[in-house]
Design an enzyme around this catalytic site. Structure first.
Site, PDB file in Angstrom:
ATOM      1  N   ALA A 191     -19.704  -9.265 -12.601  1.00 26.24           N
ATOM      2  CA  ALA A 191     -20.975  -9.201 -13.337  1.00 26.24           C
ATOM      3  C   ALA A 191     -22.068  -9.826 -12.475  1.00 26.24           C
ATOM      4  CB  ALA A 191     -20.846  -9.959 -14.647  1.00 26.24           C
ATOM      5  N   GLY A 215     -15.811  -9.064 -13.154  1.00 29.35           N
ATOM      6  CA  GLY A 215     -15.944  -7.711 -13.696  1.00 29.35           C
ATOM      7  C   GLY A 215     -15.457  -6.630 -12.736  1.00 29.35           C
ATOM      8  N   GLU A 261     -11.893  -6.462 -13.312  1.00 28.69           N
ATOM      9  CA  GLU A 261     -11.696  -5.890 -14.650  1.00 28.69           C
ATOM     10  C   GLU A 261     -11.907  -4.375 -14.644  1.00 28.69           C
ATOM     11  OE1 GLU A 261     -14.361  -8.999 -16.133  1.00 28.69           O
ATOM     12  OE2 GLU A 261     -12.883  -9.386 -17.703  1.00 28.69           O
ATOM     13  N   GLU A 316     -14.150 -16.575 -13.107  1.00 27.28           N
ATOM     14  CA  GLU A 316     -15.124 -16.994 -14.129  1.00 27.28           C
ATOM     15  C   GLU A 316     -15.010 -18.480 -14.456  1.00 27.28           C
ATOM     16  OE1 GLU A 316     -13.478 -14.146 -14.136  1.00 27.28           O
ATOM     17  OE2 GLU A 316     -14.740 -12.530 -14.919  1.00 27.28           O
TER      18      GLU A 316
HETATM   19  N1  CAA Z   1     -23.697 -11.430  -8.980  1.00 33.45           N
HETATM   20  C1  CAA Z   1     -24.895 -11.360  -8.360  1.00 33.45           C
HETATM   21  N2  CAA Z   1     -25.032 -11.373  -7.021  1.00 33.45           N
HETATM   22  C2  CAA Z   1     -23.913 -11.469  -6.282  1.00 33.45           C
HETATM   23  C3  CAA Z   1     -22.625 -11.545  -6.866  1.00 33.45           C
HETATM   24  C4  CAA Z   1     -22.548 -11.522  -8.279  1.00 33.45           C
HETATM   25  N3  CAA Z   1     -21.363 -11.531  -8.942  1.00 33.45           N
HETATM   26  N4  CAA Z   1     -21.710 -11.650  -5.884  1.00 33.45           N
HETATM   27  C5  CAA Z   1     -22.397 -11.634  -4.728  1.00 33.45           C
HETATM   28  N5  CAA Z   1     -23.720 -11.521  -4.956  1.00 33.45           N
HETATM   29  C6  CAA Z   1     -24.809 -11.453  -3.978  1.00 33.45           C
HETATM   30  C7  CAA Z   1     -25.081 -12.833  -3.383  1.00 33.45           C
HETATM   31  O1  CAA Z   1     -25.949 -13.580  -4.237  1.00 33.45           O
HETATM   32  C8  CAA Z   1     -25.731 -12.460  -2.073  1.00 33.45           C
HETATM   33  O2  CAA Z   1     -27.058 -12.084  -2.320  1.00 33.45           O
HETATM   34  P1  CAA Z   1     -28.252 -12.707  -1.420  1.00 33.45           P
HETATM   35  O3  CAA Z   1     -27.979 -12.206  -0.041  1.00 33.45           O
HETATM   36  O4  CAA Z   1     -29.480 -12.159  -2.056  1.00 33.45           O
HETATM   37  O5  CAA Z   1     -28.122 -14.197  -1.528  1.00 33.45           O
HETATM   38  C9  CAA Z   1     -24.978 -11.192  -1.659  1.00 33.45           C
HETATM   39  O6  CAA Z   1     -24.384 -10.674  -2.854  1.00 33.45           O
HETATM   40  C10 CAA Z   1     -23.845 -11.445  -0.654  1.00 33.45           C
HETATM   41  O7  CAA Z   1     -22.995 -12.420  -1.223  1.00 33.45           O
HETATM   42  P2  CAA Z   1     -22.575 -13.775  -0.437  1.00 33.45           P
HETATM   43  O8  CAA Z   1     -23.636 -14.176   0.504  1.00 33.45           O
HETATM   44  O9  CAA Z   1     -22.144 -14.771  -1.457  1.00 33.45           O
HETATM   45  O10 CAA Z   1     -21.324 -13.226   0.386  1.00 33.45           O
HETATM   46  P3  CAA Z   1     -20.083 -14.077   0.896  1.00 33.45           P
HETATM   47  O11 CAA Z   1     -19.326 -13.167   1.810  1.00 33.45           O
HETATM   48  O12 CAA Z   1     -20.497 -15.399   1.404  1.00 33.45           O
HETATM   49  O13 CAA Z   1     -19.182 -14.350  -0.415  1.00 33.45           O
HETATM   50  C11 CAA Z   1     -18.106 -13.745  -2.459  1.00 33.45           C
HETATM   51  C12 CAA Z   1     -18.610 -13.269  -1.098  1.00 33.45           C
HETATM   52  C13 CAA Z   1     -16.951 -14.749  -2.241  1.00 33.45           C
HETATM   53  C14 CAA Z   1     -17.607 -12.525  -3.225  1.00 33.45           C
HETATM   54  C15 CAA Z   1     -19.263 -14.454  -3.220  1.00 33.45           C
HETATM   55  O14 CAA Z   1     -20.400 -13.605  -3.188  1.00 33.45           O
HETATM   56  C16 CAA Z   1     -18.960 -14.757  -4.653  1.00 33.45           C
HETATM   57  O15 CAA Z   1     -18.225 -15.674  -4.945  1.00 33.45           O
HETATM   58  N6  CAA Z   1     -19.534 -13.984  -5.601  1.00 33.45           N
HETATM   59  C17 CAA Z   1     -19.403 -14.231  -7.012  1.00 33.45           C
HETATM   60  C18 CAA Z   1     -18.054 -13.765  -7.526  1.00 33.45           C
HETATM   61  C19 CAA Z   1     -17.909 -14.101  -8.993  1.00 33.45           C
HETATM   62  O16 CAA Z   1     -17.959 -15.244  -9.403  1.00 33.45           O
HETATM   63  N7  CAA Z   1     -17.705 -13.057  -9.832  1.00 33.45           N
HETATM   64  C20 CAA Z   1     -17.548 -13.221 -11.247  1.00 33.45           C
HETATM   65  C21 CAA Z   1     -18.872 -12.943 -11.928  1.00 33.45           C
HETATM   66  S1  CAA Z   1     -18.824 -13.352 -13.653  1.00 33.45           S
HETATM   67  C22 CAA Z   1     -18.075 -12.025 -14.379  1.00 33.45           C
HETATM   68  O17 CAA Z   1     -17.737 -11.064 -13.731  1.00 33.45           O
HETATM   69  C23 CAA Z   1     -17.890 -12.168 -15.851  1.00 33.45           C
HETATM   70  C24 CAA Z   1     -17.109 -11.070 -16.483  1.00 33.45           C
HETATM   71  O18 CAA Z   1     -16.012 -11.226 -16.949  1.00 33.45           O
HETATM   72  C25 CAA Z   1     -17.665  -9.757 -16.613  1.00 33.45           C
END
Ligand code: CAA
Length: 255
Positions: free
Chosen positions: A62, A107, A110, A130
């Site tokens: 998400a 997500g 998922e 999450e």
């Molecule tokens: N939402 C919004 N933006 C996201 C994102 C997310 N889930 N995941 C990555 N991005 C964006 C980052 O903010 C970044 O944008 P900017 O360049 O503008 O800063 C871009 O994508 C690249 O990401 P990273 O710089 O973080 O890349 P990385 O290689 O260093 O790390 C990663 C990759 C480990 C996947 C890291 O991005 C991360 O941990 N992302 C979040 C993952 C997460 O927590 N997902 C769960 C979301 S909650 C959910 O999904 C609830 C549900 O049940 C539906």
């Protein structure tokens, strides 16, 4: 459009195309996915492949930036939207295959879990992180993960938020296979193993297995008796059994 839907031969291909944000699921993208799945239902295809643009992520979950400062009512609506969109995959006449090329978090995992099958590249990493955000999965992860890998493993993955790499994902049944090389080619070859069979009969098989975990064994067996009897009513069953007796390849016509 951030979600692209194309047809390649007898396959529909849905691509999440927001690679700069690792194909994160904004609410707008979720709605686009739902609309795309509705369009697949009207396409003349035999399976759906779902992939993420870029070489880094299938989908990072998400869009976290959209999740803050919303009312609880809006948060609930958001979860219901994600769940409803992914549930459309269950009801689709054709099977879906997630091609997981890189991160499949939250997500994104998922979405992959909601597909009928999952293929992963060796660099794929799954996770339901999450808990690290102070949240729990809301797009079906707490329900579909235990059905695939068992309650103990699912609880451990969800409560630690840890990464599950491709090799382990295959070992625990989270993915059907880890494939080297071109994932789209592998997905096409995987689909070809079943798409030559009768579509309505394939659907009956999916329904029977999908509903198995929703009901007690005696009810499940009753449902199986009904659905397997329904298969006998198809012309394809007649053709399949005739072809066996005549020692020839069956020519199924999806009827
Ligand atoms: N939402 C919004 N933006 C996201 C994102 C997310 N889930 N995941 C990555 N991005 C964006 C980052 O903010 C970044 O944008 P900017 O360049 O503008 O800063 C871009 O994508 C690249 O990401 P990273 O710089 O973080 O890349 P990385 O290689 O260093 O790390 C990663 C990759 C480990 C996947 C890291 O991005 C991360 O941990 N992302 C979040 C993952 C997460 O927590 N997902 C769960 C979301 S909650 C959910 O999904 C609830 C549900 O049940 C539906």
């Amino acid at each position: 459009m951030t979600v692209e839907l194309t047809q390649q031969g007898d396959l529909a291909v849905l691509t999440l195309n927001r690679p700069k944000a690792l194909n994160a699921l904004s609410f707008a993208i979720l709605k686009e996915i739902g609309e795309a799945i509705d369009r697949v239902a009207d396409m003349d295809v035999r399976a759906l492949l779902i992939t993420g643009a870029g070489d880094k992520a299938f989908c990072a979950g998400a869009d976290i930036k959209e999740l803050r400062n919303r009312s609880l009512v809006d948060q609930k609506r958001g979860a219901e939207l994600g769940q409803a969109v992914f549930a459309k995959l269950d009801r689709l006449q054709v099977a879906s295959i997630a091609l997981v090329n890189g991160y499949a978090f939250g997500g994104g995992s998922e979405l992959a879990l909601a597909c009928t099958f999952r293929l992963a590249s060796p660099n794929a990493i799954f996770g339901l992180p999450e808990i690290k955000l102070g949240l729990i999965p809301g797009y079906g992860g707490t329900q579909r993960l235990p059905r695939l890998v068992g309650e103990g493993r699912a609880l451990e993955i969800i409560m630690t938020g840890r990464n599950v790499r491709a090799e382990e994902a295959a070992q625990i049944g989270l993915v059907n296979a880890v494939v080297e090389g071109d994932l789209m080619e592998a997905g096409t070859a995987f689909a070809a193993k079943f798409t030559r069979y009768s579509l309505p009969v394939l659907e009956l098989a999916r329904r029977a297995v999908q509903r198995a975990s929703d009901m007690p064994l005696h009810e499940g067996l009753e449902m199986e008796a009904d659905l397997s009897t329904l298969a006998y009513r198809t012309n394809d069953a007649e053709e399949g059994m005739a072809a066996f007796e005549e020692k020839r390849e069956a020519q199924f016509k999806d009827g």
